[in-house]
Design a protein around this motif. Sequence first.
Motif, PDB file in Angstrom:
ATOM      1  N   ARG A   1       0.591  -1.384  -0.037  1.00 51.19           N
ATOM      2  CA  ARG A   1       0.134  -0.209  -0.207  1.00 51.19           C
ATOM      3  C   ARG A   1       1.000   1.263  -0.267  1.00 51.19           C
ATOM      4  O   ARG A   1       0.702   2.008  -0.597  1.00 51.19           O
ATOM      5  CB  ARG A   1      -1.023  -0.135   1.300  1.00 51.19           C
ATOM      6  N   LEU A   2       2.038   1.439   0.576  1.00 51.13           N
ATOM      7  CA  LEU A   2       3.461   2.256   0.550  1.00 51.13           C
ATOM      8  C   LEU A   2       3.555   2.318  -0.790  1.00 51.13           C
ATOM      9  O   LEU A   2       3.486   3.863  -1.317  1.00 51.13           O
ATOM     10  CB  LEU A   2       4.294   2.101   1.320  1.00 51.13           C
ATOM     11  N   PHE A   3       3.729   1.455  -1.386  1.00 50.43           N
ATOM     12  CA  PHE A   3       4.475   2.211  -2.579  1.00 50.43           C
ATOM     13  C   PHE A   3       3.603   2.146  -3.905  1.00 50.43           C
ATOM     14  O   PHE A   3       3.062   3.280  -4.326  1.00 50.43           O
ATOM     15  CB  PHE A   3       5.214   0.787  -3.335  1.00 50.43           C
TER      16      PHE A   3
ATOM     17  N   PRO B   1       4.870   8.136   0.578  1.00 47.71           N
ATOM     18  CA  PRO B   1       4.854   9.367   0.881  1.00 47.71           C
ATOM     19  C   PRO B   1       5.803   9.225   2.166  1.00 47.71           C
ATOM     20  O   PRO B   1       6.181   7.922   2.535  1.00 47.71           O
ATOM     21  CB  PRO B   1       3.361   9.429   0.821  1.00 47.71           C
ATOM     22  N   ILE B   2       5.925  10.256   2.939  1.00 52.13           N
ATOM     23  CA  ILE B   2       6.235  10.286   4.024  1.00 52.13           C
ATOM     24  C   ILE B   2       5.451  10.792   4.968  1.00 52.13           C
ATOM     25  O   ILE B   2       4.625  11.205   4.843  1.00 52.13           O
ATOM     26  CB  ILE B   2       7.272  11.241   4.194  1.00 52.13           C
TER      27      ILE B   2
ATOM     28  N   TYR C   1      -0.681   1.834   6.701  1.00 53.98           N
ATOM     29  CA  TYR C   1       0.363   1.108   6.733  1.00 53.98           C
ATOM     30  C   TYR C   1       0.947   0.006   7.425  1.00 53.98           C
ATOM     31  O   TYR C   1       0.992  -1.113   6.995  1.00 53.98           O
ATOM     32  CB  TYR C   1       1.624   1.714   5.941  1.00 53.98           C
ATOM     33  N   GLY C   2       0.634   0.376   8.874  1.00 49.96           N
ATOM     34  CA  GLY C   2       0.312  -0.461  10.038  1.00 49.96           C
ATOM     35  C   GLY C   2       1.975  -0.691  10.305  1.00 49.96           C
ATOM     36  O   GLY C   2       2.541  -2.367  10.626  1.00 49.96           O
TER      37      GLY C   2
ATOM     38  N   GLY D   1       2.952  -8.599  -6.295  1.00 45.81           N
ATOM     39  CA  GLY D   1       2.226  -7.459  -6.297  1.00 45.81           C
ATOM     40  C   GLY D   1       3.010  -6.519  -5.649  1.00 45.81           C
ATOM     41  O   GLY D   1       3.300  -4.835  -6.368  1.00 45.81           O
ATOM     42  N   CYS D   2       3.735  -6.476  -4.406  1.00 44.97           N
ATOM     43  CA  CYS D   2       4.418  -5.592  -4.016  1.00 44.97           C
ATOM     44  C   CYS D   2       6.347  -5.372  -5.929  1.00 44.97           C
ATOM     45  O   CYS D   2       6.063  -4.075  -5.650  1.00 44.97           O
ATOM     46  CB  CYS D   2       5.103  -5.736  -2.783  1.00 44.97           C
ATOM     47  N   LYS D   3       6.633  -6.184  -5.436  1.00 43.16           N
ATOM     48  CA  LYS D   3       7.334  -5.907  -6.092  1.00 43.16           C
ATOM     49  C   LYS D   3       7.120  -5.415  -8.022  1.00 43.16           C
ATOM     50  O   LYS D   3       7.621  -4.927  -8.145  1.00 43.16           O
ATOM     51  CB  LYS D   3       7.684  -7.619  -7.104  1.00 43.16           C
TER      52      LYS D   3
END
Length: 174
Positions: A57-59, A64-65, A83-84, A159-161
């Motif tokens: 989700r972050l990517f 963002p910061i 994001y946990g 998915g993250c990759k």
Amino acid sequence: MSAGGENTAIVSLGMSCQSARQIRKSIDVLSASLGEQVKPDRSFFDGLIAPITGMCRLFEDGFPIFSREQIIPGPGEPTWQPYGIRFLHHFRDEAGTADVLVQFEENLSRFSYLRQKFLRLRDRARVIFLWCPTPRTTCWMSREKRISRLPFPIRNWRGCKELLTGLWAAPANI
């Protein structure tokens, strides 16, 4: 702890501290294997518990910061919502007590710098991401840090990759 050389960066993606620890302990072996000297180097995800769903989700959100409102006291450790992502070694005073309010500006500065450094890694000829979701480590963290569970489904990792590849505009090596 991550590591870097002239052409290569080896970067912990923070599922736990274990990946950073393995990089730090293996500097000589990594240097010999890569054919270049790599040295310890700090990266954004070192020392963070970053569940794969939160990292995706972050990517997806463009990396963002965090804002002050997004860092909550816990449970267990200061946590970056939505994001946990948990900060095991940050937002702490000299005694080691977590204090988000007092420690926020210092950590915002540190992580803003580390975020920019992470994004500059795309200029390296070779970046290797290390993600270390060992069941033993994640079970210990779940108990010790009061995290209900740390799943690591491979479909999320794929998915993250893909999201990292998009962020990098080049294939991600994981």
